[in-house]
Enzyme design. Structure first.
Site, PDB file in Angstrom:
ATOM      1  N   GLY A   1      -7.406  -4.692   7.069  1.00 32.17           N
ATOM      2  CA  GLY A   1      -6.680  -3.500   7.812  1.00 32.17           C
ATOM      3  C   GLY A   1      -7.421  -3.327   9.343  1.00 32.17           C
ATOM      4  O   GLY A   1      -7.416  -2.540   9.944  1.00 32.17           O
TER       5      GLY A   1
ATOM      6  N   GLU B   1      -9.495  -0.717  -1.778  1.00 29.65           N
ATOM      7  CA  GLU B   1      -9.159   0.700  -1.471  1.00 29.65           C
ATOM      8  C   GLU B   1      -9.159   1.642  -2.724  1.00 29.65           C
ATOM      9  O   GLU B   1      -9.553   2.782  -2.542  1.00 29.65           O
ATOM     10  CB  GLU B   1      -7.550   0.718  -0.856  1.00 29.65           C
ATOM     11  CG  GLU B   1      -7.701   0.371   0.516  1.00 29.65           C
ATOM     12  CD  GLU B   1      -6.462  -0.296   1.137  1.00 29.65           C
ATOM     13  OE1 GLU B   1      -5.445  -0.077   0.429  1.00 29.65           O
ATOM     14  OE2 GLU B   1      -6.744  -1.098   2.130  1.00 29.65           O
TER      15      GLU B   1
ATOM     16  N   HIS C   1      -7.901  -3.261  -6.222  1.00 26.56           N
ATOM     17  CA  HIS C   1      -8.078  -3.357  -4.626  1.00 26.56           C
ATOM     18  C   HIS C   1      -9.172  -2.449  -4.169  1.00 26.56           C
ATOM     19  O   HIS C   1      -9.576  -1.406  -4.522  1.00 26.56           O
ATOM     20  CB  HIS C   1      -6.609  -2.961  -4.268  1.00 26.56           C
ATOM     21  CG  HIS C   1      -6.561  -3.266  -2.644  1.00 26.56           C
ATOM     22  ND1 HIS C   1      -7.151  -2.590  -1.788  1.00 26.56           N
ATOM     23  CD2 HIS C   1      -5.816  -4.315  -2.086  1.00 26.56           C
ATOM     24  CE1 HIS C   1      -6.838  -3.114  -0.592  1.00 26.56           C
ATOM     25  NE2 HIS C   1      -6.191  -4.185  -0.566  1.00 26.56           N
TER      26      HIS C   1
ATOM     27  N   LYS D   1       0.953  -1.170   0.036  1.00 24.34           N
ATOM     28  CA  LYS D   1       0.058  -0.117  -0.046  1.00 24.34           C
ATOM     29  C   LYS D   1       0.871   1.474   0.154  1.00 24.34           C
ATOM     30  O   LYS D   1       1.967   1.127  -0.801  1.00 24.34           O
ATOM     31  CB  LYS D   1      -0.862  -0.138   1.255  1.00 24.34           C
ATOM     32  CG  LYS D   1      -1.639  -1.577   1.172  1.00 24.34           C
ATOM     33  CD  LYS D   1      -2.784  -1.208   2.286  1.00 24.34           C
ATOM     34  CE  LYS D   1      -3.586  -2.896   2.111  1.00 24.34           C
ATOM     35  NZ  LYS D   1      -4.757  -3.013   2.922  1.00 24.34           N
TER      36      LYS D   1
HETATM   37  P1  13P Z   1      -4.272  -6.197   5.770  1.00 23.67           P
HETATM   38  O1  13P Z   1      -3.486  -7.669   5.522  1.00 23.67           O
HETATM   39  O2  13P Z   1      -3.466  -4.952   6.429  1.00 23.67           O
HETATM   40  O3  13P Z   1      -5.644  -6.457   6.244  1.00 23.67           O
HETATM   41  O4  13P Z   1      -4.439  -5.940   4.297  1.00 23.67           O
HETATM   42  C1  13P Z   1      -5.020  -6.904   3.379  1.00 23.67           C
HETATM   43  C2  13P Z   1      -4.940  -6.241   1.990  1.00 23.67           C
HETATM   44  O5  13P Z   1      -5.720  -5.399   1.519  1.00 23.67           O
HETATM   45  C3  13P Z   1      -3.958  -6.657   1.125  1.00 23.67           C
HETATM   46  O6  13P Z   1      -4.265  -6.225  -0.213  1.00 23.67           O
END
Ligand code: 13P
Length: 252
Positions: free
Chosen positions: A173, A97, A95, A11
């Site tokens: 997350g 996000e 993704h 990220k």
């Molecule tokens: P986390 O492992 O921080 O929950 O994130 C997962 C993710 O979005 C991987 O692309």
């Protein structure tokens, strides 16, 4: 047999200097652990440092996004050719996000997937339901729809370069991991959608990862599930020891 792929998604974390330091530390920790492919998907600015540091190791480098046009007036965007020339082999597409904060749609996910595959990149396509969609009972419908939209006009031959990551939005997350059964079920819906499009043989050969708070403590249980062929890991991919423990779980 389908390939297990353990991929980090950094990220918006790590600078180029920290990237080089991290990969140099990680490389001896994961050396020879070849029952899975090991990938780090890093911010675009970190790619040259990552590719350089990963030379001669079993760590492969991915990007976190790719534009669907070959070139042109798209300020701030990066093309598939730019990525491949820089030494990138994988790219995360769609993704949650990006869907949530950057107006990514199922159509643009599809266009990016096609651009990546046509350039010879391996696409890690992300799908996943929100908590509200799950509670309404739409998980299967949504996962199949997102999967099919993302793979429209992809050929059966190109499916060799497609990985799908099931990432329930509510588990990203948050520290809330899907149970191993929920992960297996979600991944199963994705595989069923691939089967409906490309047939059972292609579906059986397609790597489907789970992502969402996967860590050193829960990876073994998740990876033991028949439909879980690896992980897409956010937070735990930023720590060499935690990421190595997940690689170890995939090599057990
Ligand atoms: P986390 O492992 O921080 O929950 O994130 C997962 C993710 O979005 C991987 O692309």
């Amino acid at each position: 047999m389908r390939k297990t792929v353990i991929a980090g998604n950094w990220k918006m974390n790590m600078t180029p200097a920290k990237t080089a330091e991290f990969i140099k530390a990680l490389a001896p920790m994961v050396a020879g652990k070849d029952k899975c492919d090991i990938v780090l998907c890093v911010p675009a600015i970190d790619i040259p440092a990552a590719v350089e540091a990963a030379k001669g190791t079993n760590i492969k480098i991915g990007a976190e996004n790719v534009h669907f046009k070959a070139s042109g007036a798209y300020t701030g965007e990066i093309s598939a050719e730019m990525l491949t020339e820089a030494g990138v082999e994988y790219v995360v597409i769609g993704h949650s996000e990006r869907r949530q904060y950057f107006a990514e749609t199922d159509q643009t996910v599809n266009l990016r997937t096609l651009a990546a595959l046509n350039a010879g990149l391996k696409a890690i396509v992300c799908v996943g339901e929100t908590l509200e969609q799950r509670e309404l009972g739409y998980t299967e419908t949504l996962l199949k729809f997102q999967t099919k939209m993302a793979l429209t006009n992809v050929t059966a031959e190109q499916m060799k370069n497609v990985i799908i990551a099931y990432e329930p939005v509510w588990a990203i997350g948050t520290g809330v991991t899907a149970t191993a059964d929920q992960a297996d079920e979600g991944n199963g819906y994705v595989r069923a959608a691939v089967a409906e499009m490309f047939g059972a043989e292609v579906a059986e050969a397609t790597t489907v990862q789970y992502g969402g708070s996967m860590n050193d403590g829960n990876a073994a249980e998740l990876l033991a599930k028949v439909n879980v062929d690896g992980g897409l890991i956010g937070g735990a991919s930023l720590k060499t020891d935690k990421f190595t423990a997940i690689v170890d779980a995939a090599n057990a």
